[in-house]
Design an enzyme around this catalytic site. Structure first.
Site, PDB file in Angstrom:
ATOM      1  N   CYS A 168     -59.132  22.388  48.200  1.00  0.00           N
ATOM      2  CA  CYS A 168     -57.949  22.653  47.383  1.00  0.00           C
ATOM      3  C   CYS A 168     -57.091  21.421  47.136  1.00  0.00           C
ATOM      4  O   CYS A 168     -56.066  21.503  46.452  1.00  0.00           O
ATOM      5  CB  CYS A 168     -57.112  23.760  48.027  1.00  0.00           C
ATOM      6  SG  CYS A 168     -58.032  25.300  48.192  1.00  0.00           S
ATOM      7  N   HIS A 308     -47.599  23.111  48.590  1.00  0.00           N
ATOM      8  CA  HIS A 308     -48.936  23.712  48.576  1.00  0.00           C
ATOM      9  C   HIS A 308     -48.759  25.225  48.601  1.00  0.00           C
ATOM     10  O   HIS A 308     -49.384  25.923  47.814  1.00  0.00           O
ATOM     11  CB  HIS A 308     -49.738  23.222  49.772  1.00  0.00           C
ATOM     12  CG  HIS A 308     -51.141  23.714  49.785  1.00  0.00           C
ATOM     13  ND1 HIS A 308     -52.029  23.463  48.760  1.00  0.00           N
ATOM     14  CD2 HIS A 308     -51.823  24.451  50.699  1.00  0.00           C
ATOM     15  CE1 HIS A 308     -53.185  24.032  49.037  1.00  0.00           C
ATOM     16  NE2 HIS A 308     -53.092  24.638  50.212  1.00  0.00           N
ATOM     17  N   GLU A 319     -46.331  23.958  56.592  1.00  0.00           N
ATOM     18  CA  GLU A 319     -45.762  23.062  55.573  1.00  0.00           C
ATOM     19  C   GLU A 319     -44.243  23.048  55.636  1.00  0.00           C
ATOM     20  O   GLU A 319     -43.612  21.986  55.544  1.00  0.00           O
ATOM     21  CB  GLU A 319     -46.234  23.489  54.182  1.00  0.00           C
ATOM     22  CG  GLU A 319     -45.776  22.546  53.071  1.00  0.00           C
ATOM     23  CD  GLU A 319     -46.365  22.893  51.721  1.00  0.00           C
ATOM     24  OE1 GLU A 319     -46.278  22.051  50.802  1.00  0.00           O
ATOM     25  OE2 GLU A 319     -46.907  24.017  51.564  1.00  0.00           O
ATOM     26  N   LYS A 338     -47.345  28.593  42.998  1.00  0.00           N
ATOM     27  CA  LYS A 338     -48.471  29.501  43.243  1.00  0.00           C
ATOM     28  C   LYS A 338     -47.996  30.950  43.336  1.00  0.00           C
ATOM     29  O   LYS A 338     -48.813  31.872  43.218  1.00  0.00           O
ATOM     30  CB  LYS A 338     -49.207  29.116  44.521  1.00  0.00           C
ATOM     31  CG  LYS A 338     -50.032  27.829  44.413  1.00  0.00           C
ATOM     32  CD  LYS A 338     -50.816  27.590  45.700  1.00  0.00           C
ATOM     33  CE  LYS A 338     -51.650  26.313  45.635  1.00  0.00           C
ATOM     34  NZ  LYS A 338     -50.837  25.086  45.755  1.00  0.00           N
ATOM     35  N   HIS A 343     -53.524  30.751  43.338  1.00  0.00           N
ATOM     36  CA  HIS A 343     -54.030  29.484  43.862  1.00  0.00           C
ATOM     37  C   HIS A 343     -55.256  29.042  43.072  1.00  0.00           C
ATOM     38  O   HIS A 343     -56.329  29.637  43.169  1.00  0.00           O
ATOM     39  CB  HIS A 343     -54.380  29.648  45.339  1.00  0.00           C
ATOM     40  CG  HIS A 343     -54.727  28.379  46.039  1.00  0.00           C
ATOM     41  ND1 HIS A 343     -54.728  27.145  45.420  1.00  0.00           N
ATOM     42  CD2 HIS A 343     -55.108  28.138  47.336  1.00  0.00           C
ATOM     43  CE1 HIS A 343     -55.083  26.218  46.285  1.00  0.00           C
ATOM     44  NE2 HIS A 343     -55.324  26.793  47.443  1.00  0.00           N
ATOM     45  N   PHE A 403     -59.197  23.051  53.021  1.00  0.00           N
ATOM     46  CA  PHE A 403     -60.051  23.346  54.161  1.00  0.00           C
ATOM     47  C   PHE A 403     -60.719  22.056  54.636  1.00  0.00           C
ATOM     48  O   PHE A 403     -61.006  21.151  53.858  1.00  0.00           O
ATOM     49  CB  PHE A 403     -61.133  24.352  53.780  1.00  0.00           C
ATOM     50  CG  PHE A 403     -60.645  25.782  53.652  1.00  0.00           C
ATOM     51  CD1 PHE A 403     -59.349  26.139  53.975  1.00  0.00           C
ATOM     52  CD2 PHE A 403     -61.500  26.770  53.196  1.00  0.00           C
ATOM     53  CE1 PHE A 403     -58.918  27.443  53.863  1.00  0.00           C
ATOM     54  CE2 PHE A 403     -61.088  28.091  53.076  1.00  0.00           C
ATOM     55  CZ  PHE A 403     -59.780  28.425  53.407  1.00  0.00           C
TER      56      PHE A 403
END
Length: 417
Positions: A168, A308, A319, A338, A343, A403
């Protein structure tokens, strides 16, 4: 060090195709998440996604004017998304009829997953009917670097040609690496960003098996809710974001309009877990620190962070913890777009970088919608809940984490001669 500016932008997204259409919806808190209608999702725990709305009206996704219908059959949808967004960006930058040296124009377009649905379809065909029924376009349709390859071929761009694949964070890294290519003199212009088209039976089923997706199927528009106590996972989405990055003196020489400057790029690794972020967002914090240092700035210079912020428990709070530590005592605010787009996986960073540019241009920060019952740790930190806020944004930071513990941060600042 050479300065790198943004001279063009293009978007395909669940909240609109076309930069201005998408931006208007994001500023107004409009969700692009809906029930999946592109395949039968009735047996999946998550039956919702952020999908571009197809049609011929302004702001709708209509690839036929960019990619011939016959050619579309040879391309996975993530490749078509990339071509459509790149076409808008190239036109915006005045590069469609560019007669300069195209060996000095490169392409850096990433994706996290690539042609997943094409792989699924051809596997089904192989098992049902044998190898002779596999499409001869199967391999070129699925490999991720064909996003950059097809854009390069369409416009005759003969400079550096690459794709970054970091889950991502793919498009954020693609932008950052493109900036460095310009700074080091390998190109004058880079077409950079990401594309993703992984919303299909196999992709959604895979994330469902991880229990990563929201199952708020009866309330699609309310499903993506970063930092809210009621969140239950992220919402898959697809589309593309493309930016035209250009060496400052080159842009001035050809009379290009300049939106903003990419001032800093930072990246890091968590070295912690295949899917979970490091405790307290430590890895992401180091990426932010590196980007701010690269820009020659201090945390107090940053006005807005596009998070994010995927709407997952560990990710959201890690975060937030990192941002509250790094930006303690500053007036920074942070939101997650998002909450409206879902996403976009490997395309997320590019789309969100464009939103940062527009925040700077218009003096407004987009909201985090669905933030009705914030986690206690939020406290009085400004997550721009539910309604856009006016703010003079001189410096914005965009975060993308993936990831495998991969992190990328980009610092975008108001252009000053």
């Amino acid at each position: 060090m050479k300065r790198v500016v943004i001279t063009g932008m293009g978007i395909v997204s669940p909240v609109g195709t076309g930069v201005e259409y998408a931006w208007k919806n994001v500023v107004n808190g409009v969700s692009g998440v809906r029930k999946i209608d592109t395949f039968d999702a009735s047996d999946l725990t998550s039956q919702i996604a952020g999908l571009p709305v197809a049609g011929t009206e302004p702001g709708q996704y209509n690839p036929d004017s960019v990619v011939d219908v016959r050619e579309q059959r040879k391309l996975d949808k993530f490749l078509v998304y990339g071509l459509v967004a790149a076409d808008e960006a190239m036109r915006d930058a005045g590069l469609i009829d560019y007669d300069g040296d195209k060996t000095r124009i490169g392409v850096s377009i990433g994706a996290g997953i690539g042609g997943l649905n094409t792989i699924y379809d051809n596997c089904a065909e192989l098992y049902a009917n044998g190898p002779r029924h596999i499409s001869p376009f199967f391999i070129p349709k699925v490999i991720i670097n064909m996003a950059a390859g097809n854009v390069s071929i369409k416009y005759g761009l003969k400079g550096p040609n690459l794709s970054v694949v970091t889950a991502c964070a793919s498009s954020a890294h693609s932008i950052g690496e493109a900036v460095r290519l310009i700074q080091h003199g390998d190109a004058d212009i880079m077409v950079a960003g990401g594309a993703e088209g992984a919303v299909g039976k196999i992709g959604v089923a895979g994330f469902c098996a991880m229990k990563a997706l929201s199952s708020r199927n009866d309330d699609p528009e309310g499903a993506s809710r970063p930092w809210d106590k009621g969140r239950d996972g992220f919402v898959m989405a697809e589309g593309s974001g493309i930016l035209i990055l250009e060496e400052y003196e080159h842009a001035v020489a050809r009379g290009a309009k300049i939106y903003a400057e990419v001032a800093g790029y930072g990246l890091s690794g968590d070295a912690y877990h295949i899917t979970a972020p490091a405790p307290n967002g430590e890895g992401g914090m180091r990426a932010m620190q590196a980007a701010i240092k690269d820009a020659g700035l201090q945390p107090s210079d940053v006005d807005y962070i596009n998070a994010h912020g995927t709407s997952t428990g560990l990710g959201d709070m890690g975060e937030l913890a990192a941002v509250k530590t790094l930006f303690a005592g500053t007036n920074v605010c942070m939101s997650s777009t998002k909450s409206m787009t879902g996403h976009l996986l490997g395309a997320a960073g590019a789309v969100e970088s464009i939103f940062c540019v527009l925040s700077i241009r218009d003096g407004i920060v987009p909201p985090t919608i669905n933030l009705e019952n914030p986690e206690d740790e939020v406290g009085d930190f400004n997550l721009v809940p539910n309604k856009a806020q006016k703010k003079d944004v001189k410096v914005a930071l965009s975060n993308s984490f993936g990831f495998g513990g991969t992190n990328a941060s980009l610092v975008i600042k108001k252009f000053m001669k």
